[in-house]
Design a protein around this motif. Structure first.
Motif, PDB file in Angstrom:
ATOM      1  N   ARG A  24      -1.512  -8.990 -15.393  1.00 16.32           N
ATOM      2  CA  ARG A  24      -0.357  -7.875 -14.553  1.00 16.32           C
ATOM      3  C   ARG A  24       0.379  -7.184 -15.519  1.00 16.32           C
ATOM      4  O   ARG A  24       0.568  -7.673 -16.808  1.00 16.32           O
ATOM      5  CB  ARG A  24       0.704  -8.967 -13.930  1.00 16.32           C
ATOM      6  CG  ARG A  24       0.054  -9.692 -12.669  1.00 16.32           C
ATOM      7  CD  ARG A  24      -0.974  -8.894 -11.602  1.00 16.32           C
ATOM      8  NE  ARG A  24      -0.153  -7.879 -11.059  1.00 16.32           N
ATOM      9  CZ  ARG A  24       0.401  -7.747  -9.942  1.00 16.32           C
ATOM     10  NH1 ARG A  24       0.536  -8.957  -9.333  1.00 16.32           N
ATOM     11  NH2 ARG A  24       1.211  -6.768  -9.543  1.00 16.32           N
ATOM     12  N   SER A  25       0.597  -5.964 -15.305  1.00 13.71           N
ATOM     13  CA  SER A  25       1.497  -4.892 -16.073  1.00 13.71           C
ATOM     14  C   SER A  25       2.957  -5.365 -15.835  1.00 13.71           C
ATOM     15  O   SER A  25       3.510  -6.033 -14.971  1.00 13.71           O
ATOM     16  CB  SER A  25       1.357  -3.575 -15.690  1.00 13.71           C
ATOM     17  OG  SER A  25       2.222  -2.508 -16.120  1.00 13.71           O
ATOM     18  N   PRO A  26       3.682  -4.984 -16.763  1.00 11.63           N
ATOM     19  CA  PRO A  26       5.052  -5.263 -16.652  1.00 11.63           C
ATOM     20  C   PRO A  26       5.727  -4.205 -15.716  1.00 11.63           C
ATOM     21  O   PRO A  26       6.933  -4.590 -15.545  1.00 11.63           O
ATOM     22  CB  PRO A  26       5.731  -4.776 -18.177  1.00 11.63           C
ATOM     23  CG  PRO A  26       4.694  -4.165 -18.868  1.00 11.63           C
ATOM     24  CD  PRO A  26       3.245  -4.741 -18.393  1.00 11.63           C
ATOM     25  N   PHE A  27       4.882  -3.479 -15.066  1.00 13.71           N
ATOM     26  CA  PHE A  27       5.542  -2.475 -14.186  1.00 13.71           C
ATOM     27  C   PHE A  27       4.258  -2.523 -13.044  1.00 13.71           C
ATOM     28  O   PHE A  27       3.535  -1.843 -12.838  1.00 13.71           O
ATOM     29  CB  PHE A  27       5.458  -0.885 -14.904  1.00 13.71           C
ATOM     30  CG  PHE A  27       6.305  -0.804 -15.849  1.00 13.71           C
ATOM     31  CD1 PHE A  27       7.923  -0.738 -15.702  1.00 13.71           C
ATOM     32  CD2 PHE A  27       5.881  -0.979 -17.078  1.00 13.71           C
ATOM     33  CE1 PHE A  27       8.579  -0.411 -16.893  1.00 13.71           C
ATOM     34  CE2 PHE A  27       6.832  -0.684 -18.504  1.00 13.71           C
ATOM     35  CZ  PHE A  27       8.163  -0.575 -18.034  1.00 13.71           C
ATOM     36  N   PRO A  28       4.533  -3.734 -12.349  1.00  7.68           N
ATOM     37  CA  PRO A  28       3.307  -3.901 -11.294  1.00  7.68           C
ATOM     38  C   PRO A  28       3.467  -3.123 -10.229  1.00  7.68           C
ATOM     39  O   PRO A  28       4.392  -2.424  -9.844  1.00  7.68           O
ATOM     40  CB  PRO A  28       3.861  -5.450 -11.053  1.00  7.68           C
ATOM     41  CG  PRO A  28       5.235  -5.696 -11.242  1.00  7.68           C
ATOM     42  CD  PRO A  28       5.335  -4.841 -12.593  1.00  7.68           C
ATOM     43  N   TYR A  29       2.319  -3.206  -9.557  1.00  4.65           N
ATOM     44  CA  TYR A  29       2.096  -2.532  -8.307  1.00  4.65           C
ATOM     45  C   TYR A  29       3.218  -2.754  -7.303  1.00  4.65           C
ATOM     46  O   TYR A  29       3.300  -4.186  -6.846  1.00  4.65           O
ATOM     47  CB  TYR A  29       0.750  -2.522  -7.761  1.00  4.65           C
ATOM     48  CG  TYR A  29       0.618  -1.923  -6.247  1.00  4.65           C
ATOM     49  CD1 TYR A  29       0.867  -0.761  -5.845  1.00  4.65           C
ATOM     50  CD2 TYR A  29       0.027  -2.946  -5.203  1.00  4.65           C
ATOM     51  CE1 TYR A  29       0.869  -0.249  -4.681  1.00  4.65           C
ATOM     52  CE2 TYR A  29      -0.024  -2.549  -3.910  1.00  4.65           C
ATOM     53  CZ  TYR A  29       0.052  -1.302  -3.709  1.00  4.65           C
ATOM     54  OH  TYR A  29       0.093  -0.561  -2.382  1.00  4.65           O
ATOM     55  N   ARG A  30       3.784  -1.946  -6.737  1.00  3.99           N
ATOM     56  CA  ARG A  30       5.130  -1.907  -5.791  1.00  3.99           C
ATOM     57  C   ARG A  30       5.025  -0.840  -4.757  1.00  3.99           C
ATOM     58  O   ARG A  30       5.533   0.102  -4.981  1.00  3.99           O
ATOM     59  CB  ARG A  30       6.506  -2.036  -6.757  1.00  3.99           C
ATOM     60  CG  ARG A  30       6.883  -3.371  -7.260  1.00  3.99           C
ATOM     61  CD  ARG A  30       7.314  -4.323  -6.211  1.00  3.99           C
ATOM     62  NE  ARG A  30       8.478  -4.262  -5.509  1.00  3.99           N
ATOM     63  CZ  ARG A  30       9.783  -4.285  -5.855  1.00  3.99           C
ATOM     64  NH1 ARG A  30       9.927  -4.866  -7.066  1.00  3.99           N
ATOM     65  NH2 ARG A  30      10.733  -3.920  -5.319  1.00  3.99           N
ATOM     66  N   LYS A  31       4.494  -1.125  -3.621  1.00  4.60           N
ATOM     67  CA  LYS A  31       4.121  -0.025  -2.597  1.00  4.60           C
ATOM     68  C   LYS A  31       5.706   0.628  -2.347  1.00  4.60           C
ATOM     69  O   LYS A  31       5.933   1.782  -1.997  1.00  4.60           O
ATOM     70  CB  LYS A  31       3.449  -0.619  -1.390  1.00  4.60           C
ATOM     71  CG  LYS A  31       3.065   0.614  -0.576  1.00  4.60           C
ATOM     72  CD  LYS A  31       2.280   0.251   0.483  1.00  4.60           C
ATOM     73  CE  LYS A  31       1.722   1.078   1.697  1.00  4.60           C
ATOM     74  NZ  LYS A  31       0.881   0.792   2.715  1.00  4.60           N
ATOM     75  N   ASP A  32       6.634  -0.437  -1.977  1.00  5.79           N
ATOM     76  CA  ASP A  32       8.076  -0.165  -1.589  1.00  5.79           C
ATOM     77  C   ASP A  32       8.741   0.867  -2.546  1.00  5.79           C
ATOM     78  O   ASP A  32       9.266   1.988  -2.284  1.00  5.79           O
ATOM     79  CB  ASP A  32       8.785  -1.120  -1.415  1.00  5.79           C
ATOM     80  CG  ASP A  32       9.139  -2.062  -2.621  1.00  5.79           C
ATOM     81  OD1 ASP A  32       8.053  -2.323  -3.401  1.00  5.79           O
ATOM     82  OD2 ASP A  32       9.857  -2.819  -2.750  1.00  5.79           O
ATOM     83  N   ILE A  33       8.549   0.734  -3.862  1.00  6.86           N
ATOM     84  CA  ILE A  33       9.095   1.617  -4.869  1.00  6.86           C
ATOM     85  C   ILE A  33       8.383   2.905  -4.945  1.00  6.86           C
ATOM     86  O   ILE A  33       8.983   3.972  -5.166  1.00  6.86           O
ATOM     87  CB  ILE A  33       9.134   0.744  -6.267  1.00  6.86           C
ATOM     88  CG1 ILE A  33       9.981  -0.400  -6.032  1.00  6.86           C
ATOM     89  CG2 ILE A  33       9.564   1.802  -7.259  1.00  6.86           C
ATOM     90  CD1 ILE A  33      10.165  -0.979  -7.616  1.00  6.86           C
TER      91      ILE A  33
END
Length: 418
Positions: free
Chosen positions: A43-52
């Motif tokens: 996982r990236s420190p900036f994970p996939y976030r559809k809401d963001i």
């Protein structure tokens, strides 16, 4: 449509596609040569976030034309900069904006100030001042640019704004490398939305054609649109991704300098601002002292405009924490006269015999006008005669040391685990 039926020049941000809606194909193709077999469990420190992602809009156009709660103006310290963004905002906002700006009496680098939008579709304008970039002072420039984006977002949060339209704050005439600045912009916005973004519904990055290519290249690193894109973007992240707020992290910032915001204003018995320096947190052997000097000036600039006092905790320092006299002399020579004039006292807490001798030599033979401002404080009860205990955030080890050496004092404040 305007009242006369003519099409409006302003652009409603609700009509613009969100970052989620952009095709991922081109972005994935550009990374496949670097990562042939993606490991989806990394996982990236900036994970996939559809809401963001749904809150992010990348738009090629003039920020002055956005119909949103607030747009951002990038300017200089006197808020009179003549750059393409500012001139367009002034043109569309009308003459009342200049009158309003005069009341603000300028804006420091990294700060953000608010005015009405006047004739703009946006209700407000948030004005900020980006840093002038020089490679020698990169650390200070990074901190200031981060502060621009962070303070704009904080102001939007405090005013319960639902949408903000960002121009590219690092204007060309200030010389900040576009790609470096874009990393700071994107990660700061990402972290803010993660932690404080409940009320913000839309954040628009309004860019030129030149800037658009850089933003399209870097947005997937901080706002991946799928788990696969997150994985492909991970190797492309820079080494410095900032702390939990997106702020750049360098060893120089381990020097703890804090202005206590306690009731009423973090002040001593004379109403002067209290600044705390923790000697044990100064990693002299690890830091670039030139950068440390710039960091000190950056932090203290807004504090030194009025009378202030310094509380220096010498508690449990070692040889690795002692600043040499050459550095202190350079610091004293470089800082503006306001630093010296408005510094009214230095409370030297838990001094040793050696530190007293060194301080005496320094203030007697190296600098003038400082000796009478030094006050040696053997125990915290002495300090509390000048500064109420609730005005200082005490590192736990300072309280523990004082209680062990001088006995417990019933009115010590509770301290956070620093």
């Amino acid at each position: 449509m305007d009242p006369l039926g003519a099409p409006s020049q302003f652009v409603d941000i609700d009509s613009l596609p969100a970052w989620n809606d952009y095709s991922e194909a081109d972005q994935l193709d550009s990374h496949k040569t670097q990562v042939e077999k993606p490991q989806l469990d990394v996982r990236s420190p900036f994970p996939y976030r559809k809401d963001i992602n749904a809150k992010i809009i990348l738009w090629k156009g003039n920020v002055a034309l956005l119909n949103c709660t607030a747009i951002v103006n990038t300017s200089n310290e006197s808020l009179t900069d003549k750059n393409a963004v500012s001139e367009s905002i002034f043109l569309h906002a009308g003459p009342n904006l200049r009158d309003e700006l005069q009341k603000l009496k300028g804006c420091r680098t990294g700060e953000a100030k608010l005015t009405k939008g006047f004739n703009l579709a946006a209700r407000f304008i948030i004005h900020t001042v980006g840093p002038k970039y020089k490679s020698r002072y990169r650390t200070a420039a990074e901190s200031s640019l981060y502060s621009c984006y962070r303070n704009v977002l904080q102001l939007a949060k405090e005013q319960a704004m639902s949408s903000v339209g960002f121009c590219v704050i690092n204007s060309v005439k200030r010389g900040y490398p576009l790609e470096d600045a874009t990393h700071i912009a994107l990660r700061t916005v990402r972290r803010f939305l993660e932690i404080h973004g409940e009320t913000l519904e839309k954040v628009v990055f309004a860019v030129s054609e030149l800037e658009q290519a850089t933003y399209q290249k870097l947005l997937p690193l901080y706002f991946p649109r799928s788990l696969e894109e997150e994985c492909h973007s991970l190797p492309c992240l820079p080494a410095d991704i900032g702390n939990s707020e997106g702020e750049p992290v360098v060893p120089e910032r381990q020097i703890r300098i804090s202005e206590k915001p306690g009731a009423p204003d973090g002040v001593d018995n004379c109403g002067r601002t209290v600044v705390v320096v923790v000697g044990r947190n100064i990693p002299v052997t690890l830091i670039d002292m030139e950068k440390a000097l710039l960091y000190f000036i950056h932090v203290m600039d807004h504090i030194a405009v009025k009378e202030y006092v310094i509380v220096y905790f010498h508690t449990l320092t070692s040889d690795y924490n002692h600043l040499d006299s050459d550095f202190l002399k350079k610091l004293y020579d470089v800082v503006d006269i306001k630093y010296k004039r408005n510094l009214k006292a230095v409370y030297f807490v838990h001094p040793t015999f050696r530190s007293k001798v060194s301080t005496w030599f320094f203030t007697t033979f190296t600098v003038s006008g400082l000796k009478d401002k030094i006050h040696y404080v053997e125990n915290l009860q002495q300090l509390f005669t000048a500064i109420p205990p609730e005005q200082i955030d005490f590192p736990p080890f300072v309280l523990e040391y004082d209680a062990r050496e001088n006995g417990p004092y019933y009115s010590y404040p509770s301290s956070p685990d620093l």
